[in-house]
Design an enzyme around this catalytic site. Structure first.
Site, PDB file in Angstrom:
ATOM      1  N   THR A   1     -22.603  -9.944 -51.561  1.00 54.44           N
ATOM      2  CA  THR A   1     -22.708  -9.932 -53.032  1.00 54.44           C
ATOM      3  C   THR A   1     -24.148 -10.059 -53.489  1.00 54.44           C
ATOM      4  O   THR A   1     -24.549  -9.467 -54.492  1.00 54.44           O
ATOM      5  CB  THR A   1     -21.881 -11.113 -53.603  1.00 54.44           C
ATOM      6  OG1 THR A   1     -20.522 -10.876 -53.298  1.00 54.44           O
ATOM      7  CG2 THR A   1     -22.040 -11.252 -55.101  1.00 54.44           C
TER       8      THR A   1
ATOM      9  N   ASP B   1     -20.797  -5.542 -46.641  1.00 54.26           N
ATOM     10  CA  ASP B   1     -19.918  -6.599 -47.107  1.00 54.26           C
ATOM     11  C   ASP B   1     -19.610  -7.419 -45.850  1.00 54.26           C
ATOM     12  O   ASP B   1     -19.341  -6.846 -44.782  1.00 54.26           O
ATOM     13  CB  ASP B   1     -18.630  -5.995 -47.687  1.00 54.26           C
ATOM     14  CG  ASP B   1     -17.742  -7.044 -48.321  1.00 54.26           C
ATOM     15  OD1 ASP B   1     -17.544  -6.983 -49.529  1.00 54.26           O
ATOM     16  OD2 ASP B   1     -17.237  -7.928 -47.580  1.00 54.26           O
ATOM     17  N   SER B   2     -19.627  -8.741 -45.945  1.00 55.10           N
ATOM     18  CA  SER B   2     -19.530  -9.531 -44.708  1.00 55.10           C
ATOM     19  C   SER B   2     -18.163  -9.425 -44.043  1.00 55.10           C
ATOM     20  O   SER B   2     -18.001  -9.843 -42.903  1.00 55.10           O
ATOM     21  CB  SER B   2     -19.907 -10.986 -44.958  1.00 55.10           C
ATOM     22  OG  SER B   2     -18.908 -11.652 -45.679  1.00 55.10           O
TER      23      SER B   2
ATOM     24  N   THR C   1     -20.843 -14.056 -48.407  1.00 54.70           N
ATOM     25  CA  THR C   1     -20.302 -15.410 -48.241  1.00 54.70           C
ATOM     26  C   THR C   1     -18.978 -15.434 -47.476  1.00 54.70           C
ATOM     27  O   THR C   1     -18.634 -16.444 -46.868  1.00 54.70           O
ATOM     28  CB  THR C   1     -20.082 -16.087 -49.616  1.00 54.70           C
ATOM     29  OG1 THR C   1     -19.153 -15.313 -50.375  1.00 54.70           O
ATOM     30  CG2 THR C   1     -21.386 -16.240 -50.369  1.00 54.70           C
ATOM     31  N   ASP C   2     -18.234 -14.304 -47.516  1.00 56.15           N
ATOM     32  CA  ASP C   2     -16.862 -14.348 -46.992  1.00 56.15           C
ATOM     33  C   ASP C   2     -16.792 -14.735 -45.515  1.00 56.15           C
ATOM     34  O   ASP C   2     -15.930 -15.511 -45.110  1.00 56.15           O
ATOM     35  CB  ASP C   2     -16.158 -13.000 -47.216  1.00 56.15           C
ATOM     36  CG  ASP C   2     -15.904 -12.729 -48.695  1.00 56.15           C
ATOM     37  OD1 ASP C   2     -16.052 -13.674 -49.495  1.00 56.15           O
ATOM     38  OD2 ASP C   2     -15.576 -11.582 -49.046  1.00 56.15           O
TER      39      ASP C   2
ATOM     40  N   LYS D   1     -16.305 -21.872 -46.054  1.00 55.12           N
ATOM     41  CA  LYS D   1     -16.154 -21.411 -47.444  1.00 55.12           C
ATOM     42  C   LYS D   1     -14.810 -21.937 -47.933  1.00 55.12           C
ATOM     43  O   LYS D   1     -13.766 -21.602 -47.377  1.00 55.12           O
ATOM     44  CB  LYS D   1     -16.210 -19.880 -47.530  1.00 55.12           C
ATOM     45  CG  LYS D   1     -16.141 -19.389 -48.977  1.00 55.12           C
ATOM     46  CD  LYS D   1     -16.352 -17.896 -49.124  1.00 55.12           C
ATOM     47  CE  LYS D   1     -16.256 -17.495 -50.589  1.00 55.12           C
ATOM     48  NZ  LYS D   1     -16.409 -16.053 -50.816  1.00 55.12           N
TER      49      LYS D   1
ATOM     50  N   TYR E   1       1.471 -38.385 -31.535  1.00 57.53           N
ATOM     51  CA  TYR E   1       2.899 -38.065 -31.577  1.00 57.53           C
ATOM     52  C   TYR E   1       3.389 -37.473 -30.252  1.00 57.53           C
ATOM     53  O   TYR E   1       2.601 -36.908 -29.485  1.00 57.53           O
ATOM     54  CB  TYR E   1       3.190 -37.051 -32.693  1.00 57.53           C
ATOM     55  CG  TYR E   1       2.988 -37.634 -34.067  1.00 57.53           C
ATOM     56  CD1 TYR E   1       3.942 -38.468 -34.643  1.00 57.53           C
ATOM     57  CD2 TYR E   1       1.828 -37.356 -34.790  1.00 57.53           C
ATOM     58  CE1 TYR E   1       3.746 -39.007 -35.902  1.00 57.53           C
ATOM     59  CE2 TYR E   1       1.627 -37.896 -36.050  1.00 57.53           C
ATOM     60  CZ  TYR E   1       2.595 -38.725 -36.598  1.00 57.53           C
ATOM     61  OH  TYR E   1       2.397 -39.266 -37.828  1.00 57.53           O
TER      62      TYR E   1
HETATM   63  N1  ASP Z   1     -17.420  -9.811 -50.344  1.00 53.09           N
HETATM   64  C1  ASP Z   1     -18.721 -10.439 -50.332  1.00 53.09           C
HETATM   65  C2  ASP Z   1     -19.187 -10.552 -48.888  1.00 53.09           C
HETATM   66  O1  ASP Z   1     -18.794 -11.447 -48.205  1.00 53.09           O
HETATM   67  C3  ASP Z   1     -18.647 -11.765 -50.983  1.00 53.09           C
HETATM   68  C4  ASP Z   1     -19.962 -12.482 -51.136  1.00 53.09           C
HETATM   69  O2  ASP Z   1     -20.975 -12.143 -50.582  1.00 53.09           O
HETATM   70  O3  ASP Z   1     -19.974 -13.500 -51.871  1.00 53.09           O
HETATM   71  O4  ASP Z   1     -19.926  -9.732 -48.437  1.00 53.09           O
END
Ligand code: ASP
Length: 355
Positions: free
Chosen positions: A26, A67-68, A99-100, A171, A290
């Site tokens: 992003t 895009d990640s 971020t993903d 995340k 357990y």
């Molecule tokens: N879809 C984006 C990515 O991970 C989201 C981001 O960067 O915040 O590349």
């Protein structure tokens, strides 16, 4: 948890060299016909964020515009190689990343680049650089401050004024600016009007080692009531080398109507490495409490204690890249390399490598 101890605070030191790597996300996205897609290069990014400190040199590497969701283990190896090469003449590295999947990358780089002597800082943003409310500028300025500080070694994530150990990052929110958390581990530092305050620095244990090996032949299975046990046979027949089972609570696995334990036992005795952790994000698993947990251990399940899902998955890939032997994988998971895991304290005379 470790005790927090405020050690130092800093402003950016003078005259350092930083390698900036852009992988996309992003952060560098612009509107396209098919939605937001990465499109701005590092030169433009650096112009937009403005000058930081005096006399620093920035080497810019536009590695990719991804895009990640499309980051692969091959990218991890390529990035690890770029970082390792930068040790020659750089004081730190900042990586801009979507971020993903950023927590997977920060976890895997922690293993591949263990004991690196300089800071390797991952950052990204929830809004693109050019958006009016963007968090990209603040995140990158904080990340560069961390990279230039001369106070850190190892892999970290910087986001929303937090400095988090790379292998403890997850995340946890999709749209809030406060998207990342340090899971089962104290925050390493924060950014405020005093500059970067380091609250806790993990210890460096040994000499730097680049270890870029990995295997992709793994699976992650989340247990649910009624889950069919034969999935393990299917995975084994398909050549899967390791499975991370996200079990219930402290690590419970069904053994009555759907006898998943029997399948874990069968697969483990054939040499498949089966890790067992918790579906709960916080506070980790414990297979000593357990009956179900004790049975998991008897069946050959390997505990992952309080590791994040991202660190567990990447450590399994990394361990299988070094050895396919189940016992070696087990030893790897009973070893704390970069503070990714809190191992139970041993009593006198106990060995950590024996069940
Ligand atoms: N879809 C984006 C990515 O991970 C989201 C981001 O960067 O915040 O590349």
């Amino acid at each position: 948890l470790l005790e927090l101890d405020i050690m130092t605070k800093t402003e950016v030191a003078m005259g350092k060299k930083l390698l900036l790597i852009n992988t996309g996300g992003t952060f560098s996205s612009v509107p396209s016909e098919k939605g937001l897609a990465p499109g701005i290069n590092l030169e433009e990014i650096m112009k937009t964020i403005g000058p930081i400190g005096d006399g620093h040199t920035f080497e810019l590497k536009d590695y990719a515009s991804l895009d990640s969701a499309n980051i692969t283990p091959e990218d991890w190896v390529a990035i690890a190689n770029l970082v390792a090469a930068a040790r020659e003449d750089c004081d730190g590295v900042v990586i801009i990343h979507g971020t993903d999947s950023m927590s997977y990358t920060s976890s895997m780089l922690s293993f591949m680049l263990q004991n690196i002597e300089m800071p390797v800082i991952l950052t990204g943003s929830q809004l693109p650089l050019r958006a009016p409310l963007t968090d990209a500028i603040d995140n990158l300025r904080c990340a560069i401050t961390a990279g230039l500080s001369g106070m850190l070694r190892g892999v970290y994530t910087v986001f929303h004024q937090k400095l988090i150990l790379g292998c403890r990052t997850s995340k946890v929110r999709t749209i809030s600016f406060n998207a990342f958390e340090s899971v089962n581990y104290p925050l390493i530092g924060e950014f405020n009007a005093f500059g970067m305050q380091v609250l806790k620095e993990p210890l460096r244990r040994a000499a730097f080692q680049l270890s870029p090996e990995y295997s992709e032949n793994i699976a992650v299975l989340k247990i649910f009531p009624g889950m069919h046990a034969d999935i393990f046979r299917y995975l084994y027949d398909k050549g899967c080398e390791g499975v991370f089972v996200e079990a219930f609570g402290l690590g419970g696995v069904p053994f009555l109507h759907n006898n998943i334990l029997e399948e874990i036992d069968r697969a483990s005795s054939k040499g498949m490495s089966i890790l067992v952790g918790s579906q709960c994000r916080y506070e980790g698993s414990n297979l000593d409490v357990y009956e179900t947990g004790l049975r998991v251990q008897e069946s050959g399940g390997i505990p992952v204690f309080d590791m994040t899902q991202e660190a567990t998955v990447t450590k399994l890939m990394w361990a299988l890249g070094r050895s396919k032997e189940r016992e070696d994988v087990r030893k790897t998971f009973f070893t704390n390399y970069v503070d990714e895991v809190t191992l139970p304290r041993l009593r006198w005379g106990e060995s950590v490598f024996l069940p």
